[in-house]
Scaffold this active site. Structure first.
Site, PDB file in Angstrom:
ATOM      1  CD  GLU A 223      -2.017   1.841   2.548  1.00 51.48           C
ATOM      2  OE1 GLU A 223      -1.592   3.013   2.628  1.00 51.48           O
ATOM      3  OE2 GLU A 223      -2.509   1.219   3.498  1.00 51.48           O
ATOM      4  CB  CYS A 260      -2.389   6.060   3.560  1.00 47.62           C
ATOM      5  SG  CYS A 260      -3.594   4.973   4.352  1.00 47.62           S
TER       6      CYS A 260
END
Length: 483
Positions: A223, A260
């Protein structure tokens, strides 16, 4: 301190221990970790606060989420749903000719290397989602600690190891290693069969390339970066400008912009920036420290570069060398962005975001197809707005579409998807939710194998009540499995 080779060899032995990956045993181990974290809550939160500067209340919530996640994935593993047990009985009348007896199920891939994140010291760290999903899949884990919180990592690892041993899992089922070179060695180790990573695009891509360049390439579930654009229609802005502005500022400021899923771009009608600045000034609060000095330096450099671009204005805050930098909002026109669409890929990790002002709906629709892969994209619109084209473009490029909400905050559920096309992630899988277990399993089909030699979930009597698809029909036991 255990070295990488020693840790991986012990993990591989644990993987090969008979019965080590029993779904019931996995559940017991994950629940034991959850209980250990709960017992050590006060100590862990204090350590995390000292090392990350994050507020105690935020850390308490994150630890609660981590404990819930461990239990949810343990329960999901025990139910056997993720095994995907499928049975096709032999059929002489099968349409393409006689069919043999075929039975497929999922098996753990083996040793998994997990890299912890800096910004979530619990939920994406030692006992976080990647560790939980790998253990739930039946895989031993070697975790590479993040240097942002080393003492917390070591203490959490101790709790995990003691919990797994108390639950009856074999020694070596979990280990912690530290160091940059050790992380590289871990990815290269021939007995490591998959890697999970949460972090920057630069570091993630470097490790991804190493995993792909091995003599035996392995899956790298990374990720990476995401700017998480938010698109606001004219009608939505006219009806609830103040609410949208406040929600945007709260989402950007959450965790000091170190999520994020922080909205890096807000695409709004011309003139909206003034409303947003007024809201920011009204809600101004004292800034706090960022996670590490390295993150602060990177933030300053990224912000300096962005603010110096032609066509970019500083609305509030601005480049600062302060130890606790203020919230910064930048502005550019949609014309500037359409001329330089590569700017949409610029992630500024920290308390900053860009307001993009568009003239009309046509310009709004032109921007969406230009974005790269994203973890999230958000739309604020009214029910009668024509946003079909916008949603279609965003769905092609995003792992999660948020409607009239904000992307910060990722619920741990059955339907959650936390990932997206590259560079948001390096695979099409999720790192959050029960489906994350699937990353660390591989399917094996048994053809005409005697019943006594089959895995329990593939036998006709199905002793554990695992969900099975038999001759195309899904069959579920009412009492579930592994209870």
């Amino acid at each position: 301190m255990i070295d990488v080779d020693e840790a991986v060899l012990a993990a591989d032995r644990a993987h090969r221990t008979r019965g080590a990956s029993s779904p019931r045993l996995r559940r017991r181990g994950l629940h034991a970790i959850a209980a250990g974290l709960e017992s050590g809550r006060r100590e862990l939160v204090e350590l995390a606060h000292e090392e990350t500067h994050l507020a105690a209340a935020r850390l308490e919530g994150e630890l609660t989420r981590t404990i819930f996640q461990l239990r949810l994935l343990g329960d999901e593993s025990a139910r056997g749903v993720r095994l995907g047990a499928t049975i096709d009985h032999a059929d002489e009348a099968w349409g393409m000719g006689p069919r043999p007896d075929l039975r497929s199920t999922a098996r753990p891939v083996g040793v998994v290397a997990v890299f912890g994140a800096s910004n979530f010291p619990f939920a994406f760290s030692v006992a976080g989602g990647d560790t939980a999903s790998a253990l739930a899949a039946g895989c031993p884990v070697v975790h590479k600690a993040h240097p942002a919180h080393p003492r917390l990592a070591r203490r959490t690892a101790q709790i995990v190891i003691e919990a797994l041993e108390s639950a009856g899992l074999p020694s070596g089922s979990f280990a912690l290693v530290e160091g940059r070179e050790e992380g590289i060695e871990l990815v290269r180790h021939p007995l490591v069969k998959a890697v999970a990573f949460t972090g920057s695009t630069v570091a993630g891509r470097a490790l991804f390339d190493i995993a792909a360049a091995r003599p035996e390439p392995i899956p790298f579930f990374g990720e990476l970066g995401s700017t998480n654009p938010v698109f606001v229609t004219q009608a939505a802005w006219e009806h609830r400008a103040s609410t949208i502005a406040q929600g945007y500022l709260g989402s950007v400021a959450l965790g000091r912009g170190q999520f994020c899923t922080k909205p890096g771009f807000l695409v709004v009608p011309t003139g909206a920036a003034e409303v947003i600045v007024a809201a920011a000034e009204a809600e101004e609060s004292a800034p706090s420290l960022l996670l590490t000095s390295g993150i602060r330096s990177s933030f300053e450099e990224s912000l300096d570069d962005f603010a110096a671009l032609a066509g970019v204005d500083v609305l509030c805050g601005g480049p600062s060398k302060e130890e606790a930098p203020p919230l910064t909002l930048l502005r550019m026109s949609a014309d500037t962005l359409l001329e330089r669409p590569e700017l949409l890929e610029r992630e500024v990790f920290g308390p900053a975001s860009v307001v993009v002002e568009y003239r009309d709906a046509e310009q709004l629709d032109q921007i969406a197809p230009l974005i790269s892969g994203q973890l999230t994209s958000t739309v604020h619109a009214e029910d009668d707005d024509d946003v079909d084209a916008l949603l279609g473009a965003l769905a092609d490029r995003s792992g999660r579409i948020v409607w009239n909400g904000w992307p910060t905050g990722v619920a741990v559920t059955f339907a959650q998807h936390h990932g997206g096309p590259y560079p948001a992630a390096t695979s099409s899988t999720t790192s959050v939710g029960t489906a994350a277990i699937d990353r660390f399993q591989r399917t094996v089909t048994f053809q005409d194998v005697p019943a006594r030699l089959l895995p329990p979930e593939l036998r006709d009597e199905n002793p554990d009540g695992v969900p099975q698809r038999i001759d195309g029909e899904l069959r579920l036991r009412a009492d579930g499995a592994g209870e």
